[in-house]
Design a protein around this motif. Structure first.
Motif, short mmCIF file in Angstrom:
data_model
loop_
_atom_site.label_atom_id
_atom_site.label_comp_id
_atom_site.label_asym_id
_atom_site.label_seq_id
_atom_site.Cartn_x
_atom_site.Cartn_y
_atom_site.Cartn_z
N TRP A 214 -11.39 11.91 -5.70
CA TRP A 214 -11.03 10.49 -5.54
C TRP A 214 -11.82 9.57 -6.49
N ASP B 272 3.20 1.92 -1.81
CA ASP B 272 3.53 2.34 -3.19
C ASP B 272 2.50 3.33 -3.72
N ARG B 273 1.37 3.45 -3.03
CA ARG B 273 0.31 4.33 -3.52
C ARG B 273 0.51 5.75 -3.01
N GLU B 274 -0.24 6.65 -3.63
CA GLU B 274 -0.11 8.07 -3.28
C GLU B 274 -1.31 8.56 -2.47
N LEU C 239 -8.48 2.02 -4.46
CA LEU C 239 -7.96 0.71 -4.04
C LEU C 239 -9.06 -0.34 -4.02
N LEU D 147 0.83 -1.22 0.00
CA LEU D 147 0.00 0.00 0.00
C LEU D 147 0.86 1.27 0.00
N SER E 262 -5.52 4.80 -9.91
CA SER E 262 -4.52 4.16 -9.03
C SER E 262 -4.74 4.50 -7.55
N LYS E 263 -5.57 5.52 -7.31
CA LYS E 263 -5.90 5.86 -5.91
C LYS E 263 -7.17 5.14 -5.44
N SER F 179 -5.20 7.60 -1.37
CA SER F 179 -5.70 6.34 -1.91
C SER F 179 -6.54 5.66 -0.86
#
Ligand SMILES: O=c1ccn([C@@H]2O[C@H](COP(=O)(O)OP(=O)(O)O[C@H]3O[C@H](CO)[C@@H](O)[C@H](O)[C@H]3O)[C@@H](O)[C@H]2O)c(=O)[nH]1
Ligand SMILES: [Mn+2]
Length: 403
Positions: free
Chosen positions: A177, A119-121, A186, A117, A183-184, A124
């Motif tokens: 969001w 790795d996410r920005e 999840l 997790l 990619s945010k 997310s």
């Protein structure tokens, strides 16, 4: 294992009850070998006993002020008047000692390593089951920043929260969001609500085995169930059955709680604060059980039998020397020998709980007489022999405890 020191999983506990959820979460993260730091935000209401336990297991315990939305109208719509305090969650943006964090609610537990997790920005998160265009704030990736923190507070002041809690506020603030960056967005598997079996059973059958984080969202929490360690099963007791939860997950929560968290509470002598009840047929059965597991850590030595004669108390050197000090200080040997034996017995019962209990439940009894302050007084030797620590009151406590 390589430890990453500038990233952390963060949770929140504003009272002892939620802190127990946080301890289960912490154990589950460690069991799945996270390489990240574990931090918890707490507020002044958390007792000193619990702070000790939290300090022992979390890498960082950060005390923050309680923030409260006081938005009773919106919270009433959600039928959750208690959720105003979830604004306290916003403090997580002040943890600027970390570069990136993953927030997890204290009513969640992880089923596998979820370090990917990080790795996410920001921001997310996974969809909320009730309104999937909103994210659920039981789990989100964020970057601590004092600037974001003050903008969030300002936003809260100007716009409030559409649900009165942090979720409404954060969804309004991070309003792109739902649409901007997939990619945010999840997977729901990172924040699976424990009632998903009921809301969409075929999907749960198809994908449930891949769940990564279970979130017990809603008004009823796992700690409100009763648990039988012999059968490994929790059950709901008393009144209306609560909203649907998948019992498999409730049982898992309790298995972690009883095998990992109760020993910690016992070791740090805070078991009595949460009102762990044991339902033993009578004292001698209980003592038999306790003496059978005498050798097993972390249980303290146990008296083999209840003996109120004047024989010296010798089953724990440290405890008995403390007891003797009390006795000699007050020169009331016969009365206090009995009194001290009861105290010893009480302590030993608590210490032996982890393996001997036939049923567990969690209650917030922090308001009760034997609270943190009283215990501190006790530890410092300020004992009110004629008042609340009088023999008959200790006796009452024992009776209550053994009910
Ligand atoms: O008295 C409280 C209440 C909450 N919390 C913390 O705040 C979190 C959120 O509260 P919770 O009772 O778990 O809320 P949920 O039932 O999960 O309800 C939803 O709504 C909340 C308010 O918007 C969001 O915070 C949640 O993430 C969202 O899942 C808890 O897990 C705790 O970490 C406390 O420490 N003390
Ligand atoms: Mn929650």
């Amino acid at each position: 294992m390589f430890a990453v020191t500038d990233q952390a999983f963060v949770t929140l506990g504003t009272n002892d009850v939620y802190c127990q959820g946080a301890l289960v979460l912490e154990q589950s993260l460690r069991a799945h070998k996270t390489s990240r730091q574990l931090a918890i935000l707490i507020t002044p209401d958390v007792s000193s006993g619990y702070r000790t336990v939290l300090h022992a297991v979390f890498d960082e315990v950060v005390e923050v002020n309680m923030l409260d939305s006081k938005d009773t109208a919106h919270l009433a719509l959600m039928k959750r008047p208690e959720l105003g305090v979830t604004f306290t969650k916003l403090h997580c943006w002040t943890l600027t000692q970390y570069r990136k964090c993953v927030f997890l609610d204290a009513d969640s537990l992880v089923l596998c390593n979820i370090d990917e997790l990080f790795d996410r920005e920001e921001l997310s998160a996974a969809p909320d089951a009730g309104w999937p265009d909103c994210f659920n704030t039981g789990m989100f990736v964020f970057r601590p920043s004092l600037q974001t923190y003050s903008m969030l507070l300002q936003f809260a002041e100007e716009h409030g929260s559409f649900d009165g809690g942090d979720q409404g506020l954060l969804n309004s603030y991070f309003s792109s969001w739902a649409t901007q960056d997939i990619s945010k967005h999840l997977s729901f598997l990172y924040n699976l609500s424990s009632n998903a079996t009921y809301t969409y059973l075929p999907a749960f059958r198809q994908f449930g085995s891949e769940a990564k984080v279970i979130h017990f969202l809603g008004a009823v929490k796992p700690w409100q169930y009763k648990y039988n360690p012999q059968t490994g099963a929790a059950r709901w007791e008393g009144g209306e059955p609560p909203g649907p939860h998948c019992m498999e997950f409730i049982n898992l929560w309790w298995q972690i709680y009883s095998s990992e968290v109760v020993p910690l509470l016992v070791q740090h002598k805070v078991a009595e604060e949460i009102g762990i009840k044991q339902h033993m047929q009578n004292l001698s059965i209980g003592l038999l059980l306790l003496s059978e597991q005498k050798a097993a850590p972390p249980a303290a030595p146990c008296p083999k039998e209840v003996d109120t004669s004047e024989a010296p108390i010798d089953n724990d050197e440290q405890q008995s020397s403390e007891v003797r000090a009390i006795v000699s200080d007050h020169l009331l040997e016969p009365v206090y020998t009995v009194f001290c034996k009861c105290v010893l017995l009480f302590n030993n019962l608590l210490a032996g709980l982890a393996a001997s209990i036939s049923e567990l439940s969690v209650e917030d009894t922090s308001e009760e007489a034997y609270g943190a302050k009283e215990r501190q007084n006790w530890e410092e030797g300020h004992i009110d022999y004629m008042g609340k620590d009088a023999f008959e009151n200790i006796q009452k406590k024992l009776d209550r405890f053994l009910q």
